[in-house]
Design an enzyme around this catalytic site. Sequence first.
Site, PDB file in Angstrom:
ATOM      1  N   GLU A 291     -69.053 -16.839   0.185  1.00  0.00           N
ATOM      2  CA  GLU A 291     -70.249 -17.452   0.696  1.00  0.00           C
ATOM      3  C   GLU A 291     -71.373 -16.533   0.900  1.00  0.00           C
ATOM      4  O   GLU A 291     -71.207 -15.524   1.779  1.00  0.00           O
ATOM      5  CB  GLU A 291     -69.913 -18.183   1.995  1.00  0.00           C
ATOM      6  CG  GLU A 291     -69.237 -19.461   2.033  1.00  0.00           C
ATOM      7  CD  GLU A 291     -70.043 -20.475   1.233  1.00  0.00           C
ATOM      8  OE1 GLU A 291     -71.385 -20.268   1.176  1.00  0.00           O
ATOM      9  OE2 GLU A 291     -69.522 -21.229   0.704  1.00  0.00           O
ATOM     10  N   CYS A 325     -77.209 -17.987   7.394  1.00  0.00           N
ATOM     11  CA  CYS A 325     -77.400 -18.099   5.752  1.00  0.00           C
ATOM     12  C   CYS A 325     -78.171 -19.637   5.516  1.00  0.00           C
ATOM     13  O   CYS A 325     -78.608 -19.742   4.759  1.00  0.00           O
ATOM     14  CB  CYS A 325     -76.199 -17.970   5.008  1.00  0.00           C
ATOM     15  SG  CYS A 325     -74.753 -18.605   5.895  1.00  0.00           S
TER      16      CYS A 325
END
Lengths: 527, 452
Positions: A291, A325
Amino acid sequence: MTTLAPFTNEPVLELRRASERTKLADGLRELRLPLQVPVWIGDEQRFGEEIVSTDPGRPERVVAVAARATPAEADAAVATARAAFGAWAATPVGERAAALLRAAAWMRERRASLAALAVRECAKPWTESDADVCEAIDFLEFYARGALELQDEESAAPAGAQLLQVPGERNALRYVPRGVCAVIAPWNFPLAIPTGMTAAALATGNTVVLKPAEQAPGCGLRVVEALRAGGVPPDAIALLPGEGEAGAALASNPDVATIAFTGSQPVGLELLRTAAQPKDDARQLTRVVAEMGGKNCIIVDSDADLDEAIPAIIDSAFHYAGQKCSAAARVLVHEALHDALVERLAGAVAGLQVGPADEFETDVPPVIEHEAQERVQHYAAIAAETGEIVTGGPEVPADGWYVAPVIATGLPPDSRLLREEIFGPLLTVEPVRDVDEAMERIDALPVALTGGLFSRNPRTVQRVIDRSPVGNLYINRATTGAMVGRQPFGGNRLSGTGTKAGGHDYLLHFVEPRVVTENTVRHGLVV
Amino acid sequence: MGPSASLESDIRRVGTALFEAFPSHRGNPLKALDDRAMDLAAQDAELRAALFRFVDVVPACRSLDDLAAHLTSFLGEIDEQPPSLRAAMRMGDTKAGRAALGAAGAAGVRHMAHRFIVGEDPQAALPVLRRLWRDGIAASVDLLGEATVTAQEADRYAARCAGALETLAGAYAQMDAQPLLERDASGPLPRANLSVKVSALTPLLRPEAPARGQRDAAPRLRALLRQAKELGAHLHIDMESLDSREAVLELVLNLLAEPEFADGPSAGVVLQAYLRDSPQTLDTILASAQQTRRAQPLVVRLVKGAYWDHEVVEARQHGWSVPVFERKADCDANFEALTARLLEARPLLRVAIASHNLRSVAHAIARNELLGGAPGDVEFQVLRGLGDDLGQALAASGLRVRSYCPVGDLVAGMAYLVRRLLENTANESFLADQAQGVPVAQLLAAPEASLS
Ligand SMILES: Cc1cc2nc3c(=O)[nH]c(=O)nc-3n(C[C@H](O)[C@H](O)[C@H](O)COP(=O)(O)OP(=O)(O)OC[C@H]3O[C@@H](n4cnc5c(N)ncnc54)[C@H](O)[C@@H]3O)c2cc1C
């Protein structure tokens, strides 16, 4: 077969009530710092002082003192985990799940104290630290159930494992664990993300070496304590506080079957590269679950309700100082609303309170470290030079890694600020002719993590859904705050390997399918 | 007959008489909204959603074409379209059709808005306010506005409030005497009356940090209190969702305790009976009123609460226990219990009963009689456009009535309008029951609270 109550999210504290706020404040008062964080392999602990995590709001306050794992220790941790793999994999999934649930209970009993630690170590404000603890608990509960669904031999086979059966043959597909999983975790969800990746691996029968971020070894320690307290065997979960060196050692160790990584794009791509080139003595292909970052855009169409869009954009861009994020980095607004939006956003930012994470009043806490502060300031300087900074910026405390939240407009189309992940409280706003132009700009980006749209026209909404490349698209709400089981989270393109943490298929990345076909015909008789 | 049986029979008597006094005889307030759309909306959930989404977006549409595009795409989501809607959808196919459809849609929404919103600004609202006063109905003006997200917007809103106070005080000074509306057992009552929302006076209301919004709103609210005192006007602070209750209530009670406000202005707060812990909130209000003796008693407006769906959804999304009653009868029973406590707390407080529910209102009237109060010793409040018939019936019955009159432009008014429309097409609304012709005896039945 083990049956559990259906998964529900751990409720965040109702912080609008004073009594709940007091619980957290008490948790902070009772927190004893600094923590000593060892390299912890099996029952062996090596303490050290090579890594020091400090309060980003008061850098002289030490939160944790940790040993820095050497490459040799990384290899030793992998060797121990590998030796423990057979037994843990053979432990019935019901028992593995039960251990995770006990770890969840351990965390639940310590919610205030864990949140307080995240407040101190990562300057994550209260509401978000509390949510971080809840998410960690959610991952444990969710993956425990997921593993039962996937692997419990007595339960109905999961949909993907259902095979065509014909007379005289018995076909079965089972999901078996892959081996040792190296978990390389970030600091921005200092409890939730390491817990999530680790829990997924453990639940399915893998053993784990967890390397927490060097900024958050204290939180990493608590994760491992929780799992061990819950009954995960010491050899099945190692704690490896360390820096890049330890991570690199894990990545190149041929006994690591899976790398679960959440963090920056350069590191993630490097891990993928390493894994893609198996060594000559490799016995298994290393799988990488990664990720990485994004450049998350919010589209505001001409029919958007700015009263709703503005608070949501402010939340998405500036909460936790933009260090998620999923945080919004760019707003692409219909030209008819551009000036009004910019004026109101700028006014809203001027009212934000920049301050320490432990104050309930803080909107924007400090960023994680000095380097991050310099990075954001550098980008802000580019914005000032090549565009316009429309925010006067609220006052910023002098000590600590604070940066003023910034909104920049008028940047050239090829500006780095429209491409690079800044990971700080800097938001750009650009006008677009219409939603289609916005979609083209978004489509031109190599990353695709989260996205947002404010529109009240169902046709526009559908058009954007159809064209949007992002992993998580949010309509008429903030782009952050994905919840386990509700918004499985993860990006596409260069933002990630397309996996969805907190979703039903996440566990599939930690197992390999094995098919057994048995001939049941013996002398013409089906036995 | 025991006291409760006699109270019940009083409520039936009072309620029936009030019902008879309704101007439009069947007493159907929704009929006044002659739009067939509303009737349809009340029956069909999808259509209701489409209608509200359209009303909501009207001010944001840039052209008739844009309006029509929104309308047809909302209607397009309805599975079974009545013939009239299919015709509307077809109009969306041509440019001329879209212009006509857009114009009709906008006109319809504007028409609806005008039922609830008395003018674009306080000046424009004066003719309506004068007419109400002449008919024996006082008013409280509410300035609609966009959400406040910046300090400048908070300042602008405060300035609008200040302007409104001036305009209202000036205009009301010219009006004829209305003794019932100007004095109760506690003394004189201001004519000019403004309702304000704290969320409009600060962008910094944070559920987890109530002190922050309080600090930011305090100077603006203090200035308005000073001005209201100078002008002899009443300032009422509305209550919003539970997220801001602590901030709002503490702020108001603390400001009113400041020495400069001991002898004015008249001011008020709101108590929401749908909140399970509203009895404790009343304790807080009473304790504060005990401690801070002011020349003009604090007015407590008792309401059920306008954010029911929001509170339920928010709690469910977060896994919290739902803070509002989930059975309507529990909410209504609590409303009556709080009515009794409030009426008994006089003269420490002044009481305003704000409801369109005939039963809730009749109960308050009967309870007031039972306690030996004069008709003017309790105020009844209704919303403009919804409670007009009830308001007139109450006034005709010699009771003291105030109509809550929103003022503002179309953009600002939409959120308010949607809330009112939702409220009145909700299944569990008194007005909806009344509109469907539920017999008056049933409308007046006592709410049966669940055993707890
Ligand atoms: C003059 C005036 C001022 C007002 N000011 C405010 C204010 O400052 N703040 C505010 O929040 N509201 C305010 N209101 C609105 C008020 O709270 C109610 O929403 C509205 O008046 C409807 O209540 P009712 O008694 O008229 O009708 P009813 O039909 O008897 O009651 C409807 C109300 O019952 C409650 N309810 C609905 N379903 C359920 C259920 N399943 N279980 C439990 N309860 C349920 C809800 O509160 C709903 O609004 C005001 C109303 C008036 C008339």
